[in-house]
Design an enzyme around this catalytic site. Structure first.
Site, short mmCIF file in Angstrom:
data_model
loop_
_atom_site.label_atom_id
_atom_site.label_comp_id
_atom_site.label_asym_id
_atom_site.label_seq_id
_atom_site.Cartn_x
_atom_site.Cartn_y
_atom_site.Cartn_z
N LYS A 78 -5.03 -8.63 -6.70
CA LYS A 78 -6.23 -8.82 -5.87
C LYS A 78 -7.36 -7.89 -6.33
O LYS A 78 -7.09 -6.73 -6.66
CB LYS A 78 -5.84 -8.50 -4.42
CG LYS A 78 -6.87 -8.83 -3.39
CD LYS A 78 -6.38 -8.42 -1.99
CE LYS A 78 -6.66 -6.96 -1.71
NZ LYS A 78 -7.19 -6.69 -0.37
N LYS A 94 0.82 -1.22 0.00
CA LYS A 94 0.00 0.00 0.00
C LYS A 94 0.85 1.26 0.00
O LYS A 94 0.44 2.29 -0.53
CB LYS A 94 -0.97 0.00 1.18
CG LYS A 94 -2.07 -1.05 1.02
CD LYS A 94 -3.28 -0.78 1.88
CE LYS A 94 -4.40 -1.74 1.51
NZ LYS A 94 -5.65 -1.51 2.21
N LYS A 102 -10.83 -2.33 -3.80
CA LYS A 102 -11.58 -1.07 -3.91
C LYS A 102 -10.74 0.02 -4.55
O LYS A 102 -11.26 0.92 -5.18
CB LYS A 102 -11.92 -0.55 -2.50
CG LYS A 102 -12.84 -1.37 -1.69
CD LYS A 102 -13.12 -0.59 -0.39
CE LYS A 102 -13.55 -1.52 0.70
NZ LYS A 102 -12.50 -1.72 1.72
#
Ligand code: AQP
Length: 347
Positions: free
Chosen positions: A206, A122, A209
């Site tokens: 993956k 991230k 969102k």
């Protein structure tokens, strides 16, 4: 039943999990988490929070955050979580999460956090510009779980490493403060073909969102037409579906779509393959689209209906806060006593 939920209730049967109000919920969140939330609520005491403290580790528009929180609560209920059985609440309204997280920040070791792959993914190339909260996110997650002495956590596979850290923190706390068994060693509930749903555009990423491509995911609020179109456009290869799982594994996009079919049907990937082996995507994709629309469409409809009455969602959340605090308060009080903090004299 929630009435039976008390700090003294047998910890052997308590479930905690949550989803971040950081964007539109998708099929990965549904199959990796929500389906298990529903399955567990009849067997164990369940607490499902909307993890808004986690969401703000990345920028969230303050004007939108409360609405996003209601949207996640609506998704829980629309997916089948029953507020009469499970406790649904916003994380930030139960301040014991943050209080325990600070104590755990002083138990967890820097070396443990340095190994967390989700932070690396991230934060990407810009680690020094990430929030400190993003780095300590797994410590807060440990507090979310252990503030209820939860023993089971239904999550997708991406959370496995964080749950191992939760166990390490529980064990170190119990050792450091001479309290064997005070915090349980929590078990992840990950199994099943829905544990890792991949992007519809890239079988190695993956479903997420935050993926900039909306076509990479099926959102729970997508219309039937949009869902069918996204499945039709999903990246595949020209070969028919194979006979065996070993052959399927070599084809990530095909593997993912078969996994979605299996998870939505409640069967194994091997069973799904036995239905479609030898058939091309021209036959498989329409069957998958119909199934996805049949399962996801009604959830979106119910979410829209629930979101039309925000006051009712707020009532559910407020009731959940009170029940959750009744469990978390005594656990934090006892934790503080074990740490040696001053406590007011009892009369
Ligand atoms: N692709 C996935 N397959 C299976 N399970 C998944 N989960 C998330 N993506 C998948 C599970 O959904 C739960 C809630 O996730 P979250 O919103 O708290 O955080 P996340 O894992 O970071 O979800 P996203 O959608 O990927 O968000 P962004 O893009 O913000 O990172 C968890 O149980 C998670 O395992």
């Amino acid at each position: 039943m929630t009435e039976a939920l008390s700090p003294a209730a047998p910890a052997a049967s308590r479930v905690l999990s949550g989803v971040q109000p950081s964007g539109a919920l998708h099929l990965g969140n549904y199959l990796g988490a929500l389906v298990k939330f529903v399955a567990l609520q009849d067997r164990m005491q369940c607490l499902y929070c909307v993890v808004d403290l986690h969401a703000i580790t990345a920028w969230q528009d303050p004007a939108a955050l409360a609405a996003q929180t209601r949207e996640i609560a609506a998704a829980y209920i629309a997916a089948g979580v029953d507020p009469a059985k499970a406790i649904i609440f916003p994380q930030s309204a139960v301040r014991e999460h943050a209080e325990l997280a600070w104590i755990f920040n002083c138990v967890a070791r820097l070396g443990w956090l340095d190994r967390m792959t989700q932070f690396k993914e991230k934060s990407g190339q810009h680690k020094e510009r990430s929030s400190v909260g993003l780095y300590t996110y797994p410590v807060l997650q440990a507090a979310d779980i252990l503030v209820y002495k939860a023993t089971h956590v239904p999550v997708g596979e991406d959370q496995k490493q964080h749950l191992e850290l939760t166990r390490d923190i529980a064990q170190k706390f119990n050792n450091d403060f001479g309290a064997p068994g005070f915090f349980p060693l929590t078990e992840p509930v990950i199994e099943g073909p829905g544990a890792r749903i991949m992007s519809l555009r890239d079988g190695s990423a993956k479903m997420s969102k935050s993926d900039p491509s909306d076509n990479s995911r099926v959102n729970l609020l997508d219309s039937a037409d949009t869902i069918a179109q996204k499945i039709r456009k999903a990246k595949t290869d020209p070969e028919p579906l194979p006979e065996t799982l070993d052959e399927l594994k070599l084809r990530p996009e095909a593997d993912n779509l078969v996994g979605v079919y299996a998870a939505l049907s409640g069967i194994s990937k091997a069973q799904a393959l036995s239905q479609f082996a030898g058939q091309g995507f021209g036959a498989f994709k329409p069957a998958l689209a119909d199934l996805t629309v049949a399962r996801v469409g009604p959830i979106g409809d119910e979410m829209r209906r629930l979101l039309g009455d925000p006051a009712e969602i707020d009532r559910v959340l407020q009731a959940g806060v009170e029940k959750a605090r009744a469990v978390a308060g005594p656990v934090v009080a006892e934790t503080k006593r074990l740490v040696g903090f001053w406590t007011p004299p009892t009369r």
